[in-house]
Structure formats: C-alpha cells, structure tokens
Design a protein around this motif. Sequence first.
Motif, mmCIF file in Angstrom:
data_model
loop_
_atom_site.group_PDB
_atom_site.id
_atom_site.type_symbol
_atom_site.label_atom_id
_atom_site.label_comp_id
_atom_site.label_asym_id
_atom_site.label_seq_id
_atom_site.Cartn_x
_atom_site.Cartn_y
_atom_site.Cartn_z
ATOM 1 N N ALA A 69 51.969 -62.282 70.819
ATOM 2 C CA ALA A 69 52.986 -62.307 71.861
ATOM 3 C C ALA A 69 53.601 -63.662 72.172
ATOM 4 O O ALA A 69 54.594 -63.717 72.906
ATOM 5 N N ASP A 70 53.069 -64.744 71.667
ATOM 6 C CA ASP A 70 53.606 -66.058 72.042
ATOM 7 C C ASP A 70 55.108 -66.165 71.803
ATOM 8 O O ASP A 70 55.837 -66.640 72.654
ATOM 9 N N ALA A 71 55.562 -65.752 70.653
ATOM 10 C CA ALA A 71 56.986 -65.900 70.334
ATOM 11 C C ALA A 71 57.627 -64.565 69.975
ATOM 12 O O ALA A 71 58.635 -64.527 69.276
ATOM 13 N N CYS A 72 57.061 -63.468 70.432
ATOM 14 C CA CYS A 72 57.569 -62.152 70.070
ATOM 15 C C CYS A 72 58.810 -61.806 70.885
ATOM 16 O O CYS A 72 58.739 -61.674 72.108
ATOM 17 N N PRO A 73 59.948 -61.602 70.219
ATOM 18 C CA PRO A 73 61.189 -61.314 70.943
ATOM 19 C C PRO A 73 61.411 -59.827 71.243
ATOM 20 O O PRO A 73 62.417 -59.467 71.836
ATOM 21 N N VAL A 74 60.489 -58.961 70.817
ATOM 22 C CA VAL A 74 60.714 -57.513 70.962
ATOM 23 C C VAL A 74 59.641 -56.845 71.829
ATOM 24 O O VAL A 74 59.304 -55.686 71.635
ATOM 25 N N LYS A 75 59.142 -57.566 72.802
ATOM 26 C CA LYS A 75 58.101 -57.008 73.682
ATOM 27 C C LYS A 75 58.590 -55.789 74.451
ATOM 28 O O LYS A 75 57.851 -54.821 74.616
ATOM 29 N N GLU A 76 59.809 -55.819 74.927
ATOM 30 C CA GLU A 76 60.342 -54.680 75.697
ATOM 31 C C GLU A 76 60.469 -53.436 74.821
ATOM 32 O O GLU A 76 60.182 -52.326 75.262
ATOM 33 N N GLU A 77 60.898 -53.613 73.589
ATOM 34 C CA GLU A 77 61.014 -52.482 72.667
ATOM 35 C C GLU A 77 59.640 -51.887 72.373
ATOM 36 O O GLU A 77 59.478 -50.662 72.318
ATOM 37 N N ILE A 78 58.651 -52.754 72.199
ATOM 38 C CA ILE A 78 57.285 -52.295 71.947
ATOM 39 C C ILE A 78 56.757 -51.521 73.152
ATOM 40 O O ILE A 78 56.194 -50.431 73.010
ATOM 41 N N LYS A 79 56.963 -52.070 74.328
ATOM 42 C CA LYS A 79 56.491 -51.419 75.551
ATOM 43 C C LYS A 79 57.114 -50.033 75.709
ATOM 44 O O LYS A 79 56.431 -49.061 76.034
ATOM 45 N N SER A 80 58.400 -49.939 75.462
ATOM 46 C CA SER A 80 59.112 -48.671 75.581
ATOM 47 C C SER A 80 58.547 -47.612 74.628
ATOM 48 O O SER A 80 58.287 -46.473 75.020
ATOM 49 N N LEU A 81 58.348 -48.000 73.377
ATOM 50 C CA LEU A 81 57.820 -47.052 72.386
ATOM 51 C C LEU A 81 56.363 -46.690 72.675
ATOM 52 O O LEU A 81 55.964 -45.538 72.501
ATOM 53 N N ALA A 82 55.591 -47.659 73.130
ATOM 54 C CA ALA A 82 54.189 -47.374 73.460
ATOM 55 C C ALA A 82 54.106 -46.344 74.577
ATOM 56 O O ALA A 82 53.257 -45.438 74.543
ATOM 57 N N GLN A 83 54.974 -46.459 75.560
ATOM 58 C CA GLN A 83 54.994 -45.479 76.650
ATOM 59 C C GLN A 83 55.403 -44.113 76.125
ATOM 60 O O GLN A 83 54.804 -43.101 76.471
ATOM 61 N N MET A 84 56.393 -44.070 75.258
ATOM 62 C CA MET A 84 56.874 -42.808 74.705
ATOM 63 C C MET A 84 55.780 -42.092 73.910
ATOM 64 O O MET A 84 55.647 -40.869 73.984
ATOM 65 N N PHE A 85 54.985 -42.860 73.159
ATOM 66 C CA PHE A 85 53.952 -42.281 72.298
ATOM 67 C C PHE A 85 52.552 -42.344 72.917
ATOM 68 O O PHE A 85 51.572 -41.996 72.271
ATOM 69 N N HIS A 86 52.469 -42.811 74.160
ATOM 70 C CA HIS A 86 51.196 -42.888 74.891
ATOM 71 C C HIS A 86 50.162 -43.721 74.136
ATOM 72 O O HIS A 86 49.022 -43.305 73.931
ATOM 73 N N LEU A 87 50.579 -44.920 73.730
ATOM 74 C CA LEU A 87 49.704 -45.832 73.003
ATOM 75 C C LEU A 87 49.378 -47.049 73.852
ATOM 76 O O LEU A 87 50.220 -47.537 74.618
ATOM 77 N N GLU A 88 48.171 -47.550 73.677
ATOM 78 C CA GLU A 88 47.771 -48.791 74.333
ATOM 79 C C GLU A 88 48.419 -49.968 73.606
ATOM 80 O O GLU A 88 48.488 -49.986 72.376
ATOM 81 N N VAL A 89 48.871 -50.943 74.374
ATOM 82 C CA VAL A 89 49.399 -52.181 73.803
ATOM 83 C C VAL A 89 48.561 -53.332 74.325
ATOM 84 O O VAL A 89 48.281 -53.421 75.513
ATOM 85 N N ILE A 90 48.151 -54.202 73.413
ATOM 86 C CA ILE A 90 47.436 -55.420 73.776
ATOM 87 C C ILE A 90 48.303 -56.598 73.331
ATOM 88 O O ILE A 90 48.637 -56.721 72.156
#
Length: 153
Positions: free
Chosen positions: A8-29
């Motif tokens: 996550a230090d330089a990840c520019p797509v955190k919001e996209e990951i969060k959105s998809l994780a919620q849609m698919f009910h996946l844990e994100v670390i």
Amino acid sequence: MPKIIVDADACPVKEEIKSLAQMFHLEVIYVASYNHFGTNRADEHWIYVDTEKEAADLRIVNVSEKGDIVITQDIGLASMLLSKCTVFSNRGEIYQDEMMTLLLEQRESRAKARRRGEYGKGPKAMTEKDRQIFKQNLEQFLTKLKFLGVDDQ
C-alpha cells in the motif's frame, strides 16, 4: 476464501480494490510503512511496518497464503509470491512466471544505470483509463474465481 493483500505505500488503486473487495465480500489487508500511517482507516485492515527497505515486502510474504491475491508494483516481491499467490500490478496485469526473469533483468539494468547517474523518466502517471483497466481486470479475475466456486470453500 482468498484475501487481497495490498503493497500500500505507493498503490494508486486502493479505492478500486476496496470497491471490488466489498462487492465480492473479500478481506483486504493493506501493508504499509509507518510513514503512511493514517487515522481515518477504522473500517480497513492496515498493517504498519518499520520504514526499513524490505519490511513491507517481508510482512506481505509472511501474511500471504496459498490462493491469496496480492497487488504490488514491486517485481521482486511479485517473483517471491508467484508460487502461492496471484499477483497483480497496479495497472491490472497479472505477473507470470514466464516473464519474471526478463522483468527482473530489466529492473537490475535500470538500477545499474541509476548507480551510474543515469535517470529515466520513471513510470508514466496513472490515468483514469489505467484505473478502469485495473478494476476491470481484477473484477474479471474475481468473477472467474466466484464462478469456479473458490469462495465457497
């Protein structure tokens, strides 16, 4: 059930990951150095590590398990994880074993050039189209996993 682990230090797509994780009910670390500490992340799972060079990479290797999905732009980290995880770049490409030797050689060549004082332009800036491609590719992958019943285990 796979989890998504984000360098996550330089990840520019955190919001996209969060959105998809919620849609698919996946844990994100999210794994980041203490330099990126934030207080407005109560609904997210963040692991903070020392600022030493490879601390985040080592933590990601240690928390990842077979079948997990890792998002990183670090080719060295990707090469360590390919035997147990699916690894996506921040631009939505899946790292493949067949390309890893070439990618590592290119990374070493660029590092040598920097040590000689030669500096390239670096990666191009992320565009909205890049974000859409990332999200589309990760969504297709997660849909395929769901279709194959991976999330039912």
